[in-house]
Design a protein around this motif. Structure first.
Motif, short mmCIF file in Angstrom:
data_model
loop_
_atom_site.label_atom_id
_atom_site.label_comp_id
_atom_site.label_asym_id
_atom_site.label_seq_id
_atom_site.Cartn_x
_atom_site.Cartn_y
_atom_site.Cartn_z
N LYS A 95 -11.93 25.94 0.58
CA LYS A 95 -11.68 25.18 -0.64
C LYS A 95 -10.30 24.53 -0.67
CE LYS A 95 -14.94 27.89 -3.37
NZ LYS A 95 -15.17 28.69 -4.61
N ASP A 96 -9.44 24.90 0.28
CA ASP A 96 -8.12 24.26 0.37
C ASP A 96 -8.00 23.50 1.68
OD1 ASP A 96 -5.56 23.74 -0.82
OD2 ASP A 96 -4.67 25.06 0.70
N SER A 97 -9.12 22.96 2.14
CA SER A 97 -9.10 22.18 3.38
C SER A 97 -8.46 20.82 3.13
CB SER A 97 -10.52 22.00 3.93
OG SER A 97 -11.27 21.16 3.07
N SER A 98 -7.93 20.23 4.18
CA SER A 98 -7.33 18.90 4.05
C SER A 98 -8.37 17.88 3.61
CB SER A 98 -6.70 18.47 5.38
OG SER A 98 -7.67 18.48 6.42
N MET A 99 -9.62 18.07 4.05
CA MET A 99 -10.69 17.17 3.65
C MET A 99 -10.94 17.24 2.16
SD MET A 99 -14.72 17.24 4.78
CE MET A 99 -14.44 16.76 6.48
N ARG A 100 -11.08 18.45 1.64
CA ARG A 100 -11.39 18.61 0.21
C ARG A 100 -10.22 18.17 -0.66
NH1 ARG A 100 -14.90 23.44 -2.38
NH2 ARG A 100 -14.71 22.89 -4.57
N VAL A 101 -9.01 18.51 -0.26
CA VAL A 101 -7.84 18.11 -1.04
C VAL A 101 -7.71 16.59 -1.06
CG1 VAL A 101 -5.33 18.23 -1.20
CG2 VAL A 101 -6.63 20.29 -0.64
N ALA A 102 -7.98 15.94 0.08
CA ALA A 102 -7.89 14.48 0.14
C ALA A 102 -8.95 13.83 -0.76
CB ALA A 102 -8.06 14.00 1.58
N ILE A 103 -10.17 14.35 -0.71
CA ILE A 103 -11.23 13.81 -1.57
C ILE A 103 -10.88 14.00 -3.04
CG2 ILE A 103 -13.64 14.13 -2.27
CD1 ILE A 103 -14.21 14.90 0.68
N ARG A 148 6.96 4.71 0.84
CA ARG A 148 5.63 4.53 0.26
C ARG A 148 4.63 5.58 0.76
NH1 ARG A 148 3.64 0.21 2.37
NH2 ARG A 148 5.35 -0.28 3.80
N CYS A 149 5.12 6.78 0.93
CA CYS A 149 4.29 7.83 1.50
C CYS A 149 4.61 9.17 0.84
CB CYS A 149 4.53 7.90 3.00
SG CYS A 149 3.44 9.02 3.87
N GLU A 150 3.56 9.89 0.48
CA GLU A 150 3.71 11.22 -0.12
C GLU A 150 2.90 12.22 0.69
OE1 GLU A 150 2.35 13.56 -4.23
OE2 GLU A 150 2.56 11.35 -4.21
N ARG A 151 3.48 13.40 0.92
CA ARG A 151 2.78 14.44 1.68
C ARG A 151 2.23 15.50 0.72
NH1 ARG A 151 7.21 16.39 5.73
NH2 ARG A 151 8.52 15.85 3.95
N ILE A 152 0.98 15.89 0.94
CA ILE A 152 0.31 16.88 0.11
C ILE A 152 -0.18 18.02 1.00
CG2 ILE A 152 -1.60 17.32 -1.48
CD1 ILE A 152 -1.47 14.39 -2.29
N ALA A 153 0.21 19.21 0.68
CA ALA A 153 -0.11 20.36 1.53
C ALA A 153 -1.55 20.83 1.35
CB ALA A 153 0.85 21.51 1.23
N ALA A 154 -2.16 21.21 2.46
CA ALA A 154 -3.48 21.85 2.48
C ALA A 154 -3.44 22.90 3.59
CB ALA A 154 -4.58 20.82 2.75
N SER A 155 -3.92 24.08 3.31
CA SER A 155 -3.75 25.20 4.24
C SER A 155 -4.89 25.36 5.25
CB SER A 155 -3.60 26.51 3.45
OG SER A 155 -4.77 26.75 2.67
N GLU A 156 -6.01 24.66 5.02
CA GLU A 156 -7.17 24.86 5.89
C GLU A 156 -7.64 23.54 6.50
OE1 GLU A 156 -9.54 28.55 3.87
OE2 GLU A 156 -9.41 26.72 2.66
N ALA A 170 0.83 -1.21 0.00
CA ALA A 170 0.00 0.00 0.00
C ALA A 170 0.86 1.26 0.00
CB ALA A 170 -0.93 0.00 1.22
N GLN A 171 0.26 2.33 -0.50
CA GLN A 171 0.89 3.65 -0.47
C GLN A 171 -0.11 4.65 0.10
OE1 GLN A 171 2.15 4.60 -4.45
NE2 GLN A 171 3.68 2.97 -4.53
N LEU A 172 0.40 5.68 0.77
CA LEU A 172 -0.47 6.68 1.37
C LEU A 172 -0.12 8.07 0.86
CD1 LEU A 172 -0.63 5.59 5.14
CD2 LEU A 172 -2.25 5.08 3.30
N LEU A 173 -1.16 8.86 0.63
CA LEU A 173 -1.03 10.28 0.32
C LEU A 173 -1.54 11.02 1.55
CD1 LEU A 173 -2.50 10.34 -3.31
CD2 LEU A 173 -0.15 9.91 -2.59
N LEU A 174 -0.63 11.58 2.34
CA LEU A 174 -1.00 12.26 3.58
C LEU A 174 -1.28 13.72 3.28
CD1 LEU A 174 1.69 10.75 5.98
CD2 LEU A 174 -0.55 9.83 5.33
N VAL A 175 -2.48 14.17 3.63
CA VAL A 175 -2.91 15.53 3.31
C VAL A 175 -3.07 16.33 4.60
CG1 VAL A 175 -4.62 16.95 2.14
CG2 VAL A 175 -4.13 14.63 1.30
N GLY A 176 -2.47 17.52 4.63
CA GLY A 176 -2.60 18.37 5.80
C GLY A 176 -1.63 19.54 5.75
#
Length: 369
Positions: free
Chosen positions: A91-99, A67-75, A48-54
């Motif tokens: 619109k740049d929440s971690s929830m929305r970016v992850a979805i 096996r992990c990538e970090r994705i930035a979200a400001s809200e 498995a691989q994970l895209l961590l958003v936050g």
């Protein structure tokens, strides 16, 4: 479902590792819980691989993870944020970016195969529906999860809170999606479906429930469902059927009641075995049994509810989940993606709605390649 949506999960079957997008900021505890859960999940799932958003600073402990990538979200969507705030202002929440990671790109592939969040349920449903849209033939997505039964198995129950008021057609759609979920994840080719009611008799229940029963029987006559009939609340725990269908109000009350009852019984047992010296001695003798009992009724093991009916896989964790519970939600999302749940739900919906009489399925189905 359009062709790009179908292709978004093709990589899972082609041998590509399952990739999960994780809203690391959601829930009551945020990264202090989600990051340890993600670390444990990666250790147990080498494919498995994970895209961590936050927020970048919150994800710093994950630097260098394989096996992990970090994705930035400001809200961050707070647990008490109104749906409108989550949908229109953040619109740049971690929830929305992850979805958004589950939405296919121009090449037809999505960065992630499923998304997991412990955030605000109403916001998660609204944002998921806005970003991903619903499958053709589905009016409303539903929340589905498993509850333990006395057969040492699980009963899948839906809806658990996404739709307080439902029409009979919605309950039929929930039944089709729930059956597809059980087939995909548990490997049961013909899961038994029950309609939650105040009695088993056909004449009981509200007009909505009676009409839903008629639709489900029609679907069963057409060979589209293995419909058992009406079931009562205790049938969930008896394991009378594999799937139990209800509206979101009833389902949410049933879920929270079950969790509260399990916690109360565990508390009662602990009180009785610590009442005096003799009780404590008896507890030592019964310790293996008590541990097994605690394991079976531990609601954390069943954490992770699927938002069915969307053009992408989204899983909801309890907001108060600890690291163990959040890891279970990750595992359920992984299982669903690996077993191509999205395609299976789509295929069953298309087949069923085309086979049923048009008068009973007012939502047209447009099947694309």
């Amino acid at each position: 479902m359009n062709s790009s949506s179908v292709q978004s999960l093709a990589g899972v079957a082609d041998g590509r590792p399952v990739r999960l997008a994780v809203d690391c900021m959601g829930g009551d505890h945020g990264p202090s819980i989600t990051l340890p859960a993600c670390r444990a999940f990666l250790d147990r799932h080498p494919d498995a691989q994970l895209l961590l958003v936050g927020r970048p600073e919150a994800l710093a402990p994950a630097e260098g993870w394989a096996r992990c990538e970090r994705i930035a979200a400001s809200e961050i969507v707070e647990m008490d944020d109104p749906v409108e705030v989550a949908l229109r202002r953040k619109k740049d929440s971690s929830m929305r970016v992850a979805i958004s990671q589950v939405k296919p790109a121009d090449d037809g592939r999505a960065p992630a195969d499923a998304c997991v969040s412990a955030g605000n349920t109403g916001a998660l449903m609204a944002v998921s529906r806005y970003v991903l849209k619903t499958l053709d033939g589905i009016d409303r997505p539903a929340i589905a999860t498993v509850m333990p039964n006395e057969k040492d198995g699980y009963t899948t129950v839906l809806d658990l809170g996404a739709n307080v008021d439902c029409e009979p057609e919605h309950l039929l759609q929930f039944a089709l999606m729930g059956a597809a979920l059980v087939t995909a994840v548990e490997g049961k080719p013909d899961p038994k479906v029950g309609l939650l009611n105040i009695g088993e008799e056909v004449i009981k229940g509200s007009d909505t429930i009676k009409r839903a029963g008629e639709l489900l029987r029609s679907a069963a006559d057409a060979g589209l469902l293995n419909f058992h009939g009406n079931v009562e609340g205790n049938d969930i725990f008896k394991g009378t059927t594999d799937v139990v269908v209800c509206d979101g109000f009833v389902g949410n009350v049933a879920l929270k009641t079950a969790e509260g009852l399990a916690a109360m019984l565990s508390s009662f047992i602990k009180q009785e075995f610590t009442r005096n010296a003799y009780a404590k001695l008896a507890a030592l003798v019964a310790l293996p049994v008590l541990r097994h009992f605690k394991h079976r009724v531990d609601h954390r093991r069943y954490n992770g509810a699927a938002l069915l009916g969307l053009r992408g896989l989204v899983f909801k964790s309890h907001g108060s989940a600890d690291a163990f519970a959040f890891e279970q939600a990750l595992h359920r999302a992984y299982d669903a993606a690996r077993n191509r749940l999205l395609d299976r739900v789509h295929d069953r919906i298309v087949e069923s709605l085309q086979a049923l009489p048009a008068a009973e399925t007012p939502v047209p189905v447009t099947k694309t390649a």
